[in-house]
Design a protein around this motif. Sequence first.
Motif, PDB file in Angstrom:
ATOM      1  N   PHE A 100       8.955 -26.931 -17.987  1.00 48.62           N
ATOM      2  CA  PHE A 100       8.456 -27.669 -16.827  1.00 48.62           C
ATOM      3  C   PHE A 100       7.174 -27.029 -16.294  1.00 48.62           C
ATOM      4  CE2 PHE A 100       8.372 -27.413 -12.136  1.00 48.62           C
ATOM      5  CZ  PHE A 100       8.225 -28.749 -11.779  1.00 48.62           C
ATOM      6  N   LEU A 101       7.179 -25.707 -16.159  1.00 49.46           N
ATOM      7  CA  LEU A 101       6.012 -25.003 -15.625  1.00 49.46           C
ATOM      8  C   LEU A 101       4.822 -25.071 -16.577  1.00 49.46           C
ATOM      9  CD1 LEU A 101       7.787 -21.844 -14.146  1.00 49.46           C
ATOM     10  CD2 LEU A 101       6.779 -23.734 -12.845  1.00 49.46           C
ATOM     11  N   VAL A 102       5.070 -24.867 -17.853  1.00 55.76           N
ATOM     12  CA  VAL A 102       3.983 -24.892 -18.835  1.00 55.76           C
ATOM     13  C   VAL A 102       3.342 -26.279 -18.882  1.00 55.76           C
ATOM     14  CG1 VAL A 102       3.419 -24.691 -21.297  1.00 55.76           C
ATOM     15  CG2 VAL A 102       4.898 -22.987 -20.208  1.00 55.76           C
TER      16      VAL A 102
ATOM     17  N   VAL B 218       0.448 -24.211 -15.537  1.00 54.53           N
ATOM     18  CA  VAL B 218       0.316 -22.895 -14.925  1.00 54.53           C
ATOM     19  C   VAL B 218      -0.464 -21.993 -15.875  1.00 54.53           C
ATOM     20  CG1 VAL B 218       2.448 -23.134 -13.595  1.00 54.53           C
ATOM     21  CG2 VAL B 218       2.523 -22.040 -15.859  1.00 54.53           C
ATOM     22  N   SER B 219      -1.086 -20.967 -15.314  1.00 53.86           N
ATOM     23  CA  SER B 219      -1.914 -20.076 -16.138  1.00 53.86           C
ATOM     24  C   SER B 219      -1.083 -19.094 -16.959  1.00 53.86           C
ATOM     25  CB  SER B 219      -2.876 -19.301 -15.243  1.00 53.86           C
ATOM     26  OG  SER B 219      -3.667 -20.181 -14.479  1.00 53.86           O
ATOM     27  N   GLY B 220       0.121 -18.850 -16.502  1.00 48.21           N
ATOM     28  CA  GLY B 220       1.010 -17.921 -17.172  1.00 48.21           C
ATOM     29  C   GLY B 220       2.301 -17.782 -16.397  1.00 48.21           C
ATOM     30  N   LEU B 221       3.189 -16.946 -16.886  1.00 49.88           N
ATOM     31  CA  LEU B 221       4.510 -16.760 -16.284  1.00 49.88           C
ATOM     32  C   LEU B 221       4.698 -15.304 -15.879  1.00 49.88           C
ATOM     33  CD1 LEU B 221       6.472 -18.804 -18.956  1.00 49.88           C
ATOM     34  CD2 LEU B 221       5.724 -19.627 -16.718  1.00 49.88           C
ATOM     35  N   PHE B 222       5.154 -15.100 -14.656  1.00 55.18           N
ATOM     36  CA  PHE B 222       5.380 -13.768 -14.113  1.00 55.18           C
ATOM     37  C   PHE B 222       6.890 -13.608 -13.959  1.00 55.18           C
ATOM     38  CE2 PHE B 222       5.406 -10.543 -10.742  1.00 55.18           C
ATOM     39  CZ  PHE B 222       4.337  -9.722 -11.082  1.00 55.18           C
ATOM     40  N   LEU B 223       7.516 -12.937 -14.934  1.00 53.29           N
ATOM     41  CA  LEU B 223       8.971 -12.850 -14.992  1.00 53.29           C
ATOM     42  C   LEU B 223       9.504 -11.605 -14.287  1.00 53.29           C
ATOM     43  CD1 LEU B 223       9.549 -13.606 -18.797  1.00 53.29           C
ATOM     44  CD2 LEU B 223       9.445 -15.265 -16.923  1.00 53.29           C
TER      45      LEU B 223
ATOM     46  N   VAL C 214       9.693 -15.790 -24.420  1.00 52.55           N
ATOM     47  CA  VAL C 214       8.811 -15.693 -25.588  1.00 52.55           C
ATOM     48  C   VAL C 214       9.152 -16.783 -26.603  1.00 52.55           C
ATOM     49  CG1 VAL C 214       8.180 -14.244 -27.572  1.00 52.55           C
ATOM     50  CG2 VAL C 214       8.307 -13.248 -25.275  1.00 52.55           C
ATOM     51  N   GLU C 215      10.449 -17.010 -26.809  1.00 52.08           N
ATOM     52  CA  GLU C 215      10.882 -18.051 -27.761  1.00 52.08           C
ATOM     53  C   GLU C 215      10.478 -19.442 -27.284  1.00 52.08           C
ATOM     54  OE1 GLU C 215      15.072 -17.467 -27.878  1.00 52.08           O
ATOM     55  OE2 GLU C 215      14.952 -15.536 -28.927  1.00 52.08           O
ATOM     56  N   THR C 216      10.541 -19.672 -25.981  1.00 54.74           N
ATOM     57  CA  THR C 216      10.282 -21.000 -25.437  1.00 54.74           C
ATOM     58  C   THR C 216       8.783 -21.297 -25.343  1.00 54.74           C
ATOM     59  OG1 THR C 216      12.328 -20.906 -24.143  1.00 54.74           O
ATOM     60  CG2 THR C 216      10.682 -22.535 -23.466  1.00 54.74           C
ATOM     61  N   VAL C 217       8.036 -20.345 -24.851  1.00 50.36           N
ATOM     62  CA  VAL C 217       6.614 -20.564 -24.579  1.00 50.36           C
ATOM     63  C   VAL C 217       5.781 -20.587 -25.855  1.00 50.36           C
ATOM     64  CG1 VAL C 217       4.595 -19.568 -23.436  1.00 50.36           C
ATOM     65  CG2 VAL C 217       6.781 -19.640 -22.249  1.00 50.36           C
ATOM     66  N   LYS C 218       6.166 -19.757 -26.828  1.00 51.26           N
ATOM     67  CA  LYS C 218       5.480 -19.736 -28.132  1.00 51.26           C
ATOM     68  C   LYS C 218       3.973 -19.536 -28.005  1.00 51.26           C
ATOM     69  CE  LYS C 218       8.836 -22.546 -30.704  1.00 51.26           C
ATOM     70  NZ  LYS C 218       9.891 -22.604 -29.676  1.00 51.26           N
ATOM     71  N   GLY C 219       3.574 -18.649 -27.097  1.00 50.76           N
ATOM     72  CA  GLY C 219       2.171 -18.293 -26.991  1.00 50.76           C
ATOM     73  C   GLY C 219       1.290 -19.278 -26.251  1.00 50.76           C
ATOM     74  N   LYS C 220       1.857 -20.318 -25.661  1.00 47.18           N
ATOM     75  CA  LYS C 220       1.042 -21.326 -24.970  1.00 47.18           C
ATOM     76  C   LYS C 220       0.377 -20.755 -23.721  1.00 47.18           C
ATOM     77  CE  LYS C 220       4.004 -25.086 -26.599  1.00 47.18           C
ATOM     78  NZ  LYS C 220       5.060 -26.054 -26.197  1.00 47.18           N
TER      79      LYS C 220
ATOM     80  N   SER D  77      10.254  -1.107 -20.929  1.00 48.82           N
ATOM     81  CA  SER D  77       8.917  -1.516 -21.371  1.00 48.82           C
ATOM     82  C   SER D  77       8.829  -1.557 -22.892  1.00 48.82           C
ATOM     83  CB  SER D  77       7.859  -0.559 -20.810  1.00 48.82           C
ATOM     84  OG  SER D  77       7.835  -0.591 -19.393  1.00 48.82           O
ATOM     85  N   LYS D  78       9.487  -0.639 -23.545  1.00 50.96           N
ATOM     86  CA  LYS D  78       9.512  -0.649 -25.017  1.00 50.96           C
ATOM     87  C   LYS D  78      10.283  -1.860 -25.542  1.00 50.96           C
ATOM     88  CE  LYS D  78       8.780   4.247 -26.056  1.00 50.96           C
ATOM     89  NZ  LYS D  78       7.644   4.005 -26.981  1.00 50.96           N
ATOM     90  N   GLU D  79      11.319  -2.270 -24.827  1.00 51.19           N
ATOM     91  CA  GLU D  79      12.030  -3.489 -25.197  1.00 51.19           C
ATOM     92  C   GLU D  79      11.106  -4.702 -25.052  1.00 51.19           C
ATOM     93  OE1 GLU D  79      14.980  -4.105 -26.477  1.00 51.19           O
ATOM     94  OE2 GLU D  79      15.590  -2.012 -26.557  1.00 51.19           O
ATOM     95  N   ALA D  80      10.335  -4.727 -23.974  1.00 50.66           N
ATOM     96  CA  ALA D  80       9.383  -5.818 -23.763  1.00 50.66           C
ATOM     97  C   ALA D  80       8.360  -5.871 -24.892  1.00 50.66           C
ATOM     98  CB  ALA D  80       8.683  -5.650 -22.415  1.00 50.66           C
ATOM     99  N   GLU D  81       7.920  -4.708 -25.316  1.00 43.96           N
ATOM    100  CA  GLU D  81       6.961  -4.615 -26.419  1.00 43.96           C
ATOM    101  C   GLU D  81       7.574  -5.155 -27.706  1.00 43.96           C
ATOM    102  OE1 GLU D  81       3.669  -1.272 -27.532  1.00 43.96           O
ATOM    103  OE2 GLU D  81       5.700  -0.569 -27.140  1.00 43.96           O
ATOM    104  N   ARG D  82       8.828  -4.776 -27.957  1.00 44.03           N
ATOM    105  CA  ARG D  82       9.525  -5.246 -29.156  1.00 44.03           C
ATOM    106  C   ARG D  82       9.676  -6.768 -29.141  1.00 44.03           C
ATOM    107  NH1 ARG D  82      14.392  -7.086 -29.888  1.00 44.03           N
ATOM    108  NH2 ARG D  82      15.128  -6.462 -27.814  1.00 44.03           N
ATOM    109  N   ILE D  83       9.984  -7.318 -27.990  1.00 45.03           N
ATOM    110  CA  ILE D  83      10.218  -8.757 -27.866  1.00 45.03           C
ATOM    111  C   ILE D  83       8.928  -9.546 -28.054  1.00 45.03           C
ATOM    112  CG2 ILE D  83      10.875 -10.556 -26.196  1.00 45.03           C
ATOM    113  CD1 ILE D  83      12.881  -8.392 -25.085  1.00 45.03           C
ATOM    114  N   GLY D  84       7.820  -8.981 -27.608  1.00 49.12           N
ATOM    115  CA  GLY D  84       6.547  -9.648 -27.810  1.00 49.12           C
ATOM    116  C   GLY D  84       5.949 -10.321 -26.588  1.00 49.12           C
ATOM    117  N   VAL D  85       6.287  -9.825 -25.381  1.00 48.07           N
ATOM    118  CA  VAL D  85       5.614 -10.366 -24.195  1.00 48.07           C
ATOM    119  C   VAL D  85       4.145  -9.959 -24.240  1.00 48.07           C
ATOM    120  CG1 VAL D  85       7.754 -10.227 -22.869  1.00 48.07           C
ATOM    121  CG2 VAL D  85       6.077  -8.381 -22.681  1.00 48.07           C
TER     122      VAL D  85
END
Length: 294
Positions: free
Chosen positions: A30-32, A36-41, A64-70, A89-97
């Motif tokens: 809905f937001l994308v 919106v310019s991006g998502l602040f989670l 990350v799965e939903t937005v797919k880089g949009k 933060s390392k988990e975030a890095e692994r996930i790909g935010v």
Amino acid sequence: MIEGIFPPVVTPFKEDESIDEERFASFLEFLVKRKVSGLFLLGTNGEGLSLENEEKIRIMEIAVETVKGKVPVIAGTGAITTRETIKLSKEAERIGVDAIHVIVPYYYPLSREGILRHYAKVSQEVDLPILIYYIPSRTGNKIDVKMLCELAKLRNIIGIKDSSKDVTWFYNAIMAVKKENPDFVFLGGSDALIYTHLMLGGNGAVSAIANAFPEIVIELYREFRAGNLAKAKEIQDRILIIRQILKKYPYLSGIKAALKLRGIDMGVLRSPLVFLNEDQLQCLREELKAVGVI
């Protein structure tokens, strides 16, 4: 460059207060779609501090799965200790935010050295771009302008989300930091001050109201960037009225209630936060109808 309007995405809960993953993914879409310019989670409005680390990881994965880089996904990984902050933060890095926001550690009073060492260690251990999340009314710890200039020199620290509501501090900070680092990002963190922060040279805003009414906040930003300052100020005035209405209700409940009235049910707040009762919801409906947003 991170710029524009970023909603601090609310987290939907089921009646048992577990995360409603399907509803969360749908809300991100809905937001994308509304540009919106991006998502602040995992910020304040996302009830990030109410979530366990496993839940935070799942929120990041779904995004990350939903937005797919949009659009850029910026996830909150800050914690009360440096060790826990680095771990998440390392988990975030692994996930790909795309970036992380790291709140100034809270509860314990911190020295200047403690804050500087905290961010230095996180920046050394994590390769993601880092935004400082500055909200001294909640953390109890302040960053002065001189300290921010030092932090801006650290590896990977690319900007700050300022929720201090201190316009003089914001102005002094943007003048001092951008003199040495013109690409340093300043995002405002108050819906009442979006226009002001942009006028002072800010790059955009993290807007709670952009969860429920993204079209209005995005219009403000676009009109401002187009040079239509009178129109942008007119929209800011309207946003202020909406904010004043939502602030009448229990903490963080207003945005979820406004979404519900728009037909987007994001569920309850996680206890001990409380949602609106039926009488309050009806009052909110009438107030939002009066200003023409529902």
